[in-house]
Design an enzyme around this catalytic site. Structure first.
Site, PDB file in Angstrom:
ATOM      1  N   GLY A 118       5.022   5.344  -8.386  1.00 31.63           N
ATOM      2  CA  GLY A 118       5.753   4.029  -9.022  1.00 31.63           C
ATOM      3  C   GLY A 118       7.338   3.938  -8.601  1.00 31.63           C
ATOM      4  O   GLY A 118       7.934   3.228  -8.921  1.00 31.63           O
ATOM      5  N   ASP A 167       1.700  -3.506   2.945  1.00 35.32           N
ATOM      6  CA  ASP A 167       1.585  -2.024   2.781  1.00 35.32           C
ATOM      7  C   ASP A 167       0.438  -1.123   3.300  1.00 35.32           C
ATOM      8  O   ASP A 167       0.811  -0.374   3.945  1.00 35.32           O
ATOM      9  CB  ASP A 167       1.426  -1.639   1.151  1.00 35.32           C
TER      10      ASP A 167
HETATM   11  C1  GLA Z   1       4.055  -4.622  -3.181  1.00 40.05           C
HETATM   12  C2  GLA Z   1       3.033  -5.198  -2.829  1.00 40.05           C
HETATM   13  C3  GLA Z   1       3.046  -5.565  -1.190  1.00 40.05           C
HETATM   14  C4  GLA Z   1       3.973  -6.608  -1.116  1.00 40.05           C
HETATM   15  C5  GLA Z   1       5.605  -6.122  -1.907  1.00 40.05           C
HETATM   16  C6  GLA Z   1       6.470  -6.962  -1.879  1.00 40.05           C
HETATM   17  O1  GLA Z   1       4.418  -3.368  -2.428  1.00 40.05           O
HETATM   18  O2  GLA Z   1       1.827  -4.247  -2.865  1.00 40.05           O
HETATM   19  O3  GLA Z   1       1.763  -6.457  -0.821  1.00 40.05           O
HETATM   20  O4  GLA Z   1       3.895  -7.964  -1.797  1.00 40.05           O
HETATM   21  O5  GLA Z   1       5.142  -5.555  -3.251  1.00 40.05           O
HETATM   22  O6  GLA Z   1       7.028  -7.324  -0.774  1.00 40.05           O
END
Ligand code: GLA
Length: 380
Positions: A118, A167
């Site tokens: 988190g 990500d």
């Molecule tokens: C989270 C989401 C990503 C992206 C970020 C903000 O990490 O999983 O896909 O949108 O927030 O940039």
């Protein structure tokens, strides 16, 4: 927890020899909340890692989450959903693989590492990407890295967050000493060298639980979709928000709520900042890069409204500090970490002062991780 500990525990619990894999966390230098609108981002995997020890097993899936010392069993037919929150991600991966016609097989798997949960550095994507990568290797599914990224993203959606693909992409495609210049519309990337000289990336973990994060995130996603659809109805040439500039957005302002207008304007400006940041990085102009990070935070705070007072406090403190040249919240927001660019020899002093001030203000402990680039998911 390191790979040796994960392997040793696996052998003790499951009494067989595993194959090992590693899956890193990521930072996103810039490009906050741009990925799910087909924008740009500059992420890279970092040296915070989740390790998997895994081996085929007869007829069911046995899981052991070392950081929680919790176990879960999932039947091959996926008829029973596990309860533990971490097992929901694994279950979602298995569902996605099954729905793509891939044959699920029995296995035993232990995993653990040093990625804080988190904290906005993608512990869940490290879990889903690492797990699918391992299964792909173990059971010969013949999935490409991009397939794995898409399946892992779909698994996150299934659990509840309508995330973009940044990500998963960063976690799978990263290379050491490089940043990924990611185009989330075409799903293509280039690598650019990253060298901060006397400076380093530092994460400050606010330790604020990201409780509102999922619903607020999905609401932003819906707003961006709505704006795109609304503009498309009037301007059929528009295929994604990348085809929209500020003038076009302004033209259709009357059809949007004030929040939708301001949020999408933030996205358009953030995309521009990513492109400028890539140029600054190519010239070794770390100071300009840092300025873009500060601007991004301001946008995430005032326009996109995904910050919180603790994160704002941490970023403001860096603005006052000559040895810190950039800072912003990283990840979805509402808690988690800030990403900072700080002069190496000032890091310890800045952290100890900040930690004390942060505790005085919020009665919360601040954690720090000095991070560097790492290779994406791999077999050990
Ligand atoms: C989270 C989401 C990503 C992206 C970020 C903000 O990490 O999983 O896909 O949108 O927030 O940039």
């Amino acid at each position: 927890m390191n790979s040796v500990q994960v392997k040793t525990t696996f052998k003790k619990v499951f009494k067989q020899n595993p194959q090992l894999y590693r899956s890193p966390a990521r930072i996103n230098i810039i490009g906050g909340h741009t990925d799910y609108t087909g924008g740009y981002a500059l992420p890279m995997a970092i040296d915070k890692t989740l390790y998997f020890a895994i081996a085929p097993y007869t007829h069911r899936i046995e899981l052991h989450a070392l950081n929680f010392d919790e176990c879960a069993v999932i039947p091959i037919d996926l008829e029973r959903k596990p309860e533990a929150f971490w097992a929901q991600y694994i279950f979602a991966c298995l569902k996605e693989l099954h729905e793509r016609g891939l044959e699920l097989k029995g296995m035993q798997c232990s995993f653990g590492g040093d990625i804080p949960l988190g904290a906005g550095i993608s512990s869940s994507a490290a879990l889903t990407c690492g797990f699918i990568y391992a299964l792909n290797d173990l059971f010969g599914y013949k999935l490409s890295l991009l397939d794995i990224a898409k399946i892992a993203q779909a698994a996150e959606h299934r659990v509840g967050t309508k995330c973009g693909i940044m990500d998963q992409y960063a976690i799978l495609f990263s290379q050491e000493h490089k940043v990924i210049q990611l185009d989330c519309l075409n799903l293509s990337h280039e690598y650019a060298p990253i060298d901060l000289g006397d400076y380093t990336f530092v994460l400050f973990n606010s330790n604020v639980p990201r409780s509102l994060a999922e619903s607020a995130y999905n609401e932003r996603f819906e707003n961006c979709q709505f704006v795109l659809k609304t503009i498309q109805e009037k301007e059929p040439v528009v295929k994604s928000l990348r085809d929209v500039d500020e003038a076009l957005l302004e033209k259709h302002k009357g059809l949007l709520s004030p929040a939708q207008f301001v949020q999408v304007r933030y996205v358009l400006r953030e995309n521009e900042r990513v492109l400028q940041s890539a140029k600054a990085l190519a010239k070794g102009d770390i100071r300009s890069l840092g300025q873009y990070l500060f601007q991004t935070h301001k946008g995430l705070k005032n326009e996109y409204e995904v910050s919180c007072k603790e994160l704002d406090f941490l970023v403001s403190a860096m603005q006052e500090c000559p040895e810190a040249i950039g800072a912003r919240l990283v990840g979805g927001g509402y808690g988690g970490c800030t990403l900072n660019i700080i002069k190496k020899d000032a890091v310890d002093r800045i952290f100890s002062e900040l930690k004390a001030n942060y505790f005085t203000h919020f009665n919360i402990e601040l954690d720090m991780y000095i991070v560097s680039s790492s290779q994406g998911v791999s077999k050990l």
